[in-house]
Design a protein around this motif. Structure first.
Motif, short mmCIF file in Angstrom:
data_model
loop_
_atom_site.label_atom_id
_atom_site.label_comp_id
_atom_site.label_asym_id
_atom_site.label_seq_id
_atom_site.Cartn_x
_atom_site.Cartn_y
_atom_site.Cartn_z
N UNK A 51 9.91 -1.86 56.32
CA UNK A 51 8.86 -1.37 55.42
C UNK A 51 7.76 -0.59 56.15
N UNK A 52 8.00 -0.13 57.36
CA UNK A 52 6.98 0.56 58.14
C UNK A 52 7.42 1.99 58.48
N UNK A 53 6.42 2.88 58.55
CA UNK A 53 6.66 4.25 59.00
C UNK A 53 5.88 4.52 60.29
N UNK A 54 5.37 3.48 60.91
CA UNK A 54 4.61 3.64 62.16
C UNK A 54 5.57 3.69 63.35
N UNK A 55 5.42 4.73 64.19
CA UNK A 55 6.26 4.85 65.37
C UNK A 55 5.82 3.78 66.37
N UNK A 56 6.76 2.97 66.82
CA UNK A 56 6.45 1.88 67.74
C UNK A 56 6.16 2.40 69.15
N UNK A 87 17.35 -2.95 51.78
CA UNK A 87 17.04 -4.38 51.79
C UNK A 87 15.86 -4.71 50.87
N UNK A 88 15.00 -3.78 50.64
CA UNK A 88 13.86 -4.05 49.76
C UNK A 88 13.39 -2.75 49.14
N UNK A 89 12.69 -2.85 48.07
CA UNK A 89 12.18 -1.65 47.43
C UNK A 89 13.19 -0.99 46.53
N UNK A 90 12.71 0.02 45.83
CA UNK A 90 13.56 0.78 44.91
C UNK A 90 14.11 1.99 45.66
N UNK A 91 15.11 2.63 45.11
CA UNK A 91 15.61 3.86 45.74
C UNK A 91 14.49 4.90 45.95
N UNK A 92 13.59 5.03 44.96
CA UNK A 92 12.49 6.00 45.09
C UNK A 92 11.53 5.60 46.21
N UNK A 93 11.19 4.32 46.29
CA UNK A 93 10.26 3.89 47.35
C UNK A 93 10.91 4.00 48.73
N UNK A 100 8.13 9.44 55.02
CA UNK A 100 6.99 9.09 55.87
C UNK A 100 7.43 8.86 57.31
N UNK A 101 8.60 8.28 57.50
CA UNK A 101 9.12 8.08 58.86
C UNK A 101 9.39 9.42 59.54
N UNK A 102 9.99 10.34 58.81
CA UNK A 102 10.27 11.66 59.39
C UNK A 102 8.97 12.38 59.74
N UNK A 103 7.96 12.28 58.87
CA UNK A 103 6.67 12.91 59.15
C UNK A 103 5.98 12.26 60.34
N UNK A 104 6.07 10.94 60.45
CA UNK A 104 5.44 10.23 61.58
C UNK A 104 6.09 10.64 62.90
N UNK A 120 12.70 21.10 61.23
CA UNK A 120 13.41 20.90 59.96
C UNK A 120 13.32 19.41 59.67
N UNK A 121 12.50 19.06 58.69
CA UNK A 121 12.26 17.66 58.38
C UNK A 121 12.92 17.33 57.06
N UNK A 122 13.71 16.25 57.04
CA UNK A 122 14.37 15.83 55.82
C UNK A 122 14.45 14.31 55.76
N UNK A 123 14.78 13.80 54.60
CA UNK A 123 14.87 12.36 54.40
C UNK A 123 15.97 12.06 53.40
N UNK A 124 16.63 10.93 53.58
CA UNK A 124 17.70 10.55 52.66
C UNK A 124 17.47 9.19 52.01
N UNK A 125 16.38 8.54 52.34
CA UNK A 125 16.11 7.23 51.74
C UNK A 125 17.20 6.24 52.08
#
Length: 153
Positions: A51-56, A87-93, A100-104, A120-125
């Protein structure tokens, strides 16, 4: 005890001969050290906490190493793909989280000094996060990064 001293004596002799051999090399080491950089594409993965988008801290170290290896080359483009598990959340979330992970990761790459290139930034959820029999795929909380490099002009 005598055998040990002889062994150490042979080791010291071998070291001395080896070092002496290094001093007689003419330009061999310089050729290796000054070889042209190998500018082939790099692929790295950065993993996130659930549930995190923070780069460790570990993720930042991986990105810093990729940026350092890219320095002698020309960065032609960078692809960043954000992913999420189901594992958690909806497909949209989960899609939003992967964005957010790609942007981070993109921001972290800029902060560690990756030379400018086209991003080139993309996301597939959570798309693709389950196997054919419905089980969750492990290790989906990540971003995949491909740094496309070419020889400097």
């Amino acid at each position: 005890m005598t055998i040990r001293r002889k062994t150490l004596g042979f080791a010291a002799l071998g070291l001395a001969v080896g070092l002496a051999g290094c001093s007689t090399m003419t330009g061999g080491r310089d050729r290796v050290v000054k070889a042209a950089p190998r500018c082939s594409d790099q692929t790295v993965q950065i993993y996130f906490e659930q549930f995190s988008a923070e780069v460790t801290k570990e993720g930042r170290a991986v990105l810093a190493a990729a940026a350092a290896q890219s320095k002698p080359c020309k960065v032609t483009s960078v692809e960043v793909l954000g992913l999420a598990d189901n594992v958690g959340g909806t497909p949209d979330s989960n899609l939003d989280l992967s964005k957010k992970r790609a942007q981070a990761v993109t921001a972290a790459l800029a902060s560690v000094g990756l030379p400018a290139g086209e991003f080139k930034v993309s996301a597939v959820g959570e798309t693709g996060s389950t196997t054919a029999d419905g089980r969750s795929r492990p290790l989906r909380r990540r971003a995949d990064i491909v740094v496309h490099l070419s020889a400097p002009s």
